[in-house]
Design an enzyme around this catalytic site. Sequence first.
Site, PDB file in Angstrom:
ATOM      1  N   TYR A  40       4.699   5.091  11.105  1.00  0.00           N
ATOM      2  CA  TYR A  40       5.022   3.679  11.323  1.00  0.00           C
ATOM      3  C   TYR A  40       5.832   3.029  10.206  1.00  0.00           C
ATOM      4  O   TYR A  40       6.080   1.833  10.233  1.00  0.00           O
ATOM      5  CB  TYR A  40       3.745   2.867  11.580  1.00  0.00           C
TER       6      TYR A  40
ATOM      7  N   ARG B 266       0.870  -1.189   0.000  1.00  0.00           N
ATOM      8  CA  ARG B 266       0.000   0.000   0.000  1.00  0.00           C
ATOM      9  C   ARG B 266       0.897   1.226   0.000  1.00  0.00           C
ATOM     10  O   ARG B 266       1.527   1.532   1.009  1.00  0.00           O
ATOM     11  CB  ARG B 266      -0.924  -0.035   1.216  1.00  0.00           C
TER      12      ARG B 266
ATOM     13  N   HIS C 137      -3.134   4.426   4.986  1.00  0.00           N
ATOM     14  CA  HIS C 137      -4.290   3.523   5.125  1.00  0.00           C
ATOM     15  C   HIS C 137      -5.556   4.171   4.548  1.00  0.00           C
ATOM     16  O   HIS C 137      -6.291   3.577   3.776  1.00  0.00           O
ATOM     17  CB  HIS C 137      -4.474   3.167   6.599  1.00  0.00           C
TER      18      HIS C 137
HETATM   19  C1  TPP Z   1     -14.044  -6.479  12.577  1.00  0.00           C
HETATM   20  C2  TPP Z   1     -13.217  -5.230  12.453  1.00  0.00           C
HETATM   21  N1  TPP Z   1     -12.266  -4.953  13.359  1.00  0.00           N
HETATM   22  C3  TPP Z   1     -11.538  -3.827  13.261  1.00  0.00           C
HETATM   23  C4  TPP Z   1     -11.750  -2.953  12.241  1.00  0.00           C
HETATM   24  C5  TPP Z   1     -10.937  -1.674  12.154  1.00  0.00           C
HETATM   25  N2  TPP Z   1     -10.035  -1.726  11.012  1.00  0.00           N
HETATM   26  C6  TPP Z   1     -10.346  -1.110   9.859  1.00  0.00           C
HETATM   27  S1  TPP Z   1      -9.218  -1.342   8.687  1.00  0.00           S
HETATM   28  C7  TPP Z   1      -8.243  -2.278   9.690  1.00  0.00           C
HETATM   29  C8  TPP Z   1      -6.955  -2.867   9.194  1.00  0.00           C
HETATM   30  C9  TPP Z   1      -7.178  -3.959   8.202  1.00  0.00           C
HETATM   31  O1  TPP Z   1      -5.999  -4.299   7.558  1.00  0.00           O
HETATM   32  P1  TPP Z   1      -5.938  -5.324   6.378  1.00  0.00           P
HETATM   33  O2  TPP Z   1      -6.911  -6.431   6.584  1.00  0.00           O
HETATM   34  O3  TPP Z   1      -4.518  -5.717   6.201  1.00  0.00           O
HETATM   35  O4  TPP Z   1      -6.470  -4.545   5.107  1.00  0.00           O
HETATM   36  P2  TPP Z   1      -5.923  -3.194   4.423  1.00  0.00           P
HETATM   37  O5  TPP Z   1      -6.591  -2.054   5.136  1.00  0.00           O
HETATM   38  O6  TPP Z   1      -4.446  -3.177   4.545  1.00  0.00           O
HETATM   39  O7  TPP Z   1      -6.405  -3.299   3.023  1.00  0.00           O
HETATM   40  C10 TPP Z   1      -8.829  -2.371  10.956  1.00  0.00           C
HETATM   41  C11 TPP Z   1      -8.240  -3.105  12.090  1.00  0.00           C
HETATM   42  C12 TPP Z   1     -12.766  -3.264  11.309  1.00  0.00           C
HETATM   43  N3  TPP Z   1     -13.034  -2.493  10.261  1.00  0.00           N
HETATM   44  N4  TPP Z   1     -13.478  -4.407  11.428  1.00  0.00           N
END
Ligand code: TPP
Length: 380
Positions: free
Chosen positions: A284, A271, A275
């Site tokens: 980070y 990415r 985020h």
């Molecule tokens: C069940 C749940 N827990 C926590 C969150 C908060 N949250 C939003 S994005 C994220 C990180 C997810 O990372 P990843 O799965 O690697 O996907 P990326 O954002 O890198 O595409 C978190 C913890 C959420 N949306 N849903």
Amino acid sequence: MTVMEQRGAYRPTPPPAWQPRTDPAPLLPDAEPYRVLGTEAAAKADPELLRRLYAELVKGRRYNAQATALTKQGRLAVYPSSTGQEACEVAAALVLEERDWLFPSYRDTLAVVARGVDPVEALTLLRGDWHTGYDPYEHRVAPLSTPLATQLPHAVGLAHAARLKGDDVVALAMVGDGGTSEGDFHEALNFAAVWQAPVVFLVQNNGFAISVPLAKQTVAPSLAHKAVGYGMPGRLVDGNDAAAVHDVLADAVRRARAGGGPTLVEAITYRVDAHTNADDATRYRGDAEVEAWREHDPIALLERELTGRGLLDEAGAETARQDAETMAADLRARMNQDAELDPMDLFTHVYAEPTPQLLEQREQLRAELAAEAESEGARP
Ligand SMILES: Cc1ncc(C[n+]2csc(CCOP(=O)(O)OP(=O)(O)O)c2C)c(N)n1
């Protein structure tokens, strides 16, 4: 007979023969992520497909930039950019037939748009003014899922149901590396394998779950290895190589369609943006890491292949850029129009049969809106 004599006569019966229920060897991912661009495999790639992937990648990057700009102008509440990950996004959309289903996460707007959803409708949820924003049935695209990994059991359920009905449908579900730590991920993979459901799981390993690096998420050899524990093949692919991602997904889709069951594909990508627009990625990770990944840019990789093979010249690249500009201008113009919204729509499409609480809340809102309209009418 003494106790010792009895013991001497005891012959333990051997346990029933045990065998692994599945041979794990063919399920294991390769040692290296699969690549096509810049390798001998590229010569076999379909030129039309490569050109199409290229046009969509260029458009996708422009879409990410435009949507991020719209957040700064207050037209979008939030936007999770997939810049750097466009190869996964585009390949996932292009690999499916019309009759198939796509199950995206919030990161996957590009895949949704590349599948045919209106670029403005794909952003409605992120604008915060309507539910999904598009009709999931029109292009067979499930809602962009914000709760991590919840789209995966949905994909498995749909695929399994389709198979029971005899419908020729494959579901492709997208999830991030962080999402693989969710219970829903494990439950979805297990059911998919037990039922041999026609599902493809695409994990975009982009290095981070917001600020959490993959090393804090898992010590598995790779995320693709997780497939083996459920009895399905795990495949590793260079997620910035659009031709490779398309190849690996196409194999998995073919396998699923032929009744061969699910596959887990881990695409190694990065990415490049934060985020979301609300995140400061410099807190980070270092610039050197980001720069190293920019050197392995999905658009540059494909461009090099296409120009090297005489499939793309400057005029062709300019046409792709112009098409992307036209799309961005249209997106800008339409996103800058105020949406006409009926607050009562909040309650539409939540449940097929609204719950008593929902009906109560609907009446409360209706009364509040009526009172407001009355007081506005009474104003001099
Ligand atoms: C069940 C749940 N827990 C926590 C969150 C908060 N949250 C939003 S994005 C994220 C990180 C997810 O990372 P990843 O799965 O690697 O996907 P990326 O954002 O890198 O595409 C978190 C913890 C959420 N949306 N849903």
